[in-house]
Design an enzyme around this catalytic site. Structure first.
Site, short mmCIF file in Angstrom:
data_model
loop_
_atom_site.label_atom_id
_atom_site.label_comp_id
_atom_site.label_asym_id
_atom_site.label_seq_id
_atom_site.Cartn_x
_atom_site.Cartn_y
_atom_site.Cartn_z
N THR A 31 35.60 47.32 -9.24
CA THR A 31 34.99 46.90 -8.76
C THR A 31 33.89 46.93 -7.55
OG1 THR A 31 37.75 46.19 -7.57
CG2 THR A 31 35.92 45.67 -5.99
N GLY A 54 39.59 37.63 9.31
CA GLY A 54 39.68 39.24 9.29
C GLY A 54 38.21 40.34 9.86
N ALA A 55 38.61 41.27 10.32
CA ALA A 55 37.28 41.50 11.39
C ALA A 55 37.08 42.81 10.69
CB ALA A 55 37.24 41.20 13.12
N ALA A 91 39.42 37.73 4.15
CA ALA A 91 39.16 39.10 3.82
C ALA A 91 39.69 40.09 5.18
CB ALA A 91 37.19 39.17 4.48
N ALA A 110 35.01 54.10 -2.34
CA ALA A 110 34.59 55.15 -3.81
C ALA A 110 33.69 56.36 -3.52
CB ALA A 110 33.18 54.13 -3.20
N HIS A 154 9.92 65.24 14.26
CA HIS A 154 9.37 64.88 15.20
C HIS A 154 8.26 63.94 14.30
CE1 HIS A 154 8.30 62.70 18.42
NE2 HIS A 154 7.12 62.73 18.88
#
Length: 465
Positions: free
Chosen positions: A40, A180-181, A270, A320, A444
């Protein structure tokens, strides 16, 4: 032909497991039901979604961000077909790379649906229905996960889509509703919002991104709302009615109350993923299962000798890189070494703009366990490099044990958070303290200086705030 190891599934966990086993001298084969390797993640998940996330961010930057830098390019115009081609080429390069790696490591690859008729045997059913049985000493189940459906809702991948369909839309929907959040919903919702869709996210809980640091996600939600994403929290989808070209979504308060009907061109479901074990024959073998997951011990072994499992089909986060580490660990165990995964130090990233990256415990985790801790926070608006790049949203938060100063969790909301989180992961892997991080010289100007400043802030000695 007999093997030392056969891995069923060549997603990130499976193919990495096979490669590590081959490196250690085990004669190894893989079985994959897709025509291409990568599971997937590489085919219809992580990789194509990141290609579209990056491309849509570049479109947004060209449309709204470059003029502030003195770069005038005229009105940005979307070529969705070209963007999708970029996505497909990215997928192609990655899956071809996995095929090359398997061949390079002399791993035999069999394409077809794998099942386990008995310990030590893997049956491969090809697309044409032909079957062959392979002999092996050990089997690793790495079959991953599948989309979790919404009860009573049919996903047609045209009007009502899963993440798979959301990666293949032929045009930008005028209105998209995301159910879905979680990570997938917010990432793909962000893609289509940037490309011009009006996006509304419906979430059953009263917050987004459950499991992540609450302070971080609250600020993140405000940033998404500023970008135009709408949220209906504490809400549930009661019904989805579709026509050939659109949908009507009935939304109710999770606690009960009046319903409202929302119009949408596309509805993305989702709500999560579920372990995929169909067709493996685990029930007949007597492999122990719990809530759809394969039960394993600390060495990834099931209760049936010679059968192991990793990745999304077992406990732990469906990530993954977690599957990859488990694949390496089980290969090393099978080769007589001491493979191990530290589940306390597995970073998680949400690849939106800005990104969220997290490793270790949240404040809620520590409070629930009664752990006394100190917190240090530093905002990117006080970081010189962030100002120079106009990426000043967000902050870094470091959580350290109040008694020992050992870093227990780090949470970053900001541009490039997914890259910055790894110094925290390395520090935590070696049991480092906020003092260790604070005394490590950082170049920096860099965004990463904010990580050092947050570590300094644990003892209330940040320099630049």
């Amino acid at each position: 032909m007999s093997y030392d190891l056969i891995v069923i599934g060549t997603g990130p966990g499976g193919y990495v497991c096979a490669i590590r086993a081959a490196q250690l001298g085990l004669k190894t084969a893989v079985v994959e039901k897709r025509k291409t390797h990568g599971g997937t993640c590489l085919n219809i998940g992580c990789i194509p979604s990141k290609a579209l996330l990056h491309a849509s961010e570049m479109f947004e930057e060209a449309a709204h961000g470059l003029a502030h830098l003195g770069v005038n390019v005229g009105k940005a115009k979307l070529d969705l077909a070209a963007m999708m081609k970029h996505k497909d080429e990215t997928v192609g390069a990655n899956v071809n790379g996995v095929a090359f790696l398997l061949k390079k490591n002399k791993i035999d690859a069999f394409h077809g649906a794998g099942s386990i008729p008995a310990a030590g045997k893997v049956e491969v059913t090809a697309e044409d229905g032909s079957k062959q049985v392979l002999e092996t000493k050990n089997i690793v189940i790495a079959t991953g996960s599948d989309v979790a459906g919404l009860p009573g809702v049919t996903i047609d991948e045209k009007i009502v889509v899963s993440s798979t369909g959301a990666l293949e839309l032929g045009k930008v929907p005028a209105k998209m509703i995301v159910v879905g959040a979680g990570v997938i919903g917010l990432e793909l919702g962000s893609v289509w919002r940037r490309l011009g869709a009006e996006v509304t996210v419906v979430e059953y809980l009263d917050r987004i991104l459950p499991g992540m640091d609450l302070e971080t996600v609250k600020q993140f939600q405000r940033l998404l709302e500023k970008q135009g994403v709408k949220f209906l929290l504490g809400s549930k989808v009661a019904k989805i009615e579709t026509t050939k070209a659109a949908a009507k979504v009935t939304v109710e308060a999770a606690a009960g109350g009046d319903a409202q009907v929302l119009d949408a061109d596309v509805v993305l479901v989702a709500i999560g993923r579920r372990p995929y074990t169909e067709g493996l024959g685990l029930e007949a073998l007597g492999v122990a299962m719990e809530r759809g997951q394969v039960v394993i011990d600390s060495h990834f072994a099931t209760n049936v000798p010679g059968i192991y499992a990793i990745g999304d089909v077992v406990r732990g986060p469906m990530l993954a890189h977690k599957a990859e580490d488990e694949g390496i660990a089980v290969a090393e165990i099978l080769a007589g070494q001491h493979g191990h995964v530290n589940y306390e130090v597995i970073p998680g990233v949400v690849y939106t703009y800005p990104e969220i990256a997290s490793v270790g415990a949240t404040e809620d985790d520590l409070k629930a366990k009664g752990v006394a801790y100190k917190s240090g926070k530093f905002p990117f608006i006080a970081n010189g490099r962030a100002r120079a790049m106009r990426h000043t949203d967000g902050f870094v938060k470091v959580l350290a044990d109040a008694a020992t100063d050992r870093v227990l969790g780090v949470h970053i909301l900001g541009f490039g958070a997914g890259e910055m989180i790894h110094e925290a992961a390395v520090l935590m892997e070696f049991g480092g303290s906020s003092e260790d991080l604070a005394r490590t010289c950082h170049a920096h100007p860099t965004m990463s200086e904010a990580v050092k400043e947050a570590a300094l802030a644990v003892e209330k000695r940040a320099i630049h705030t």
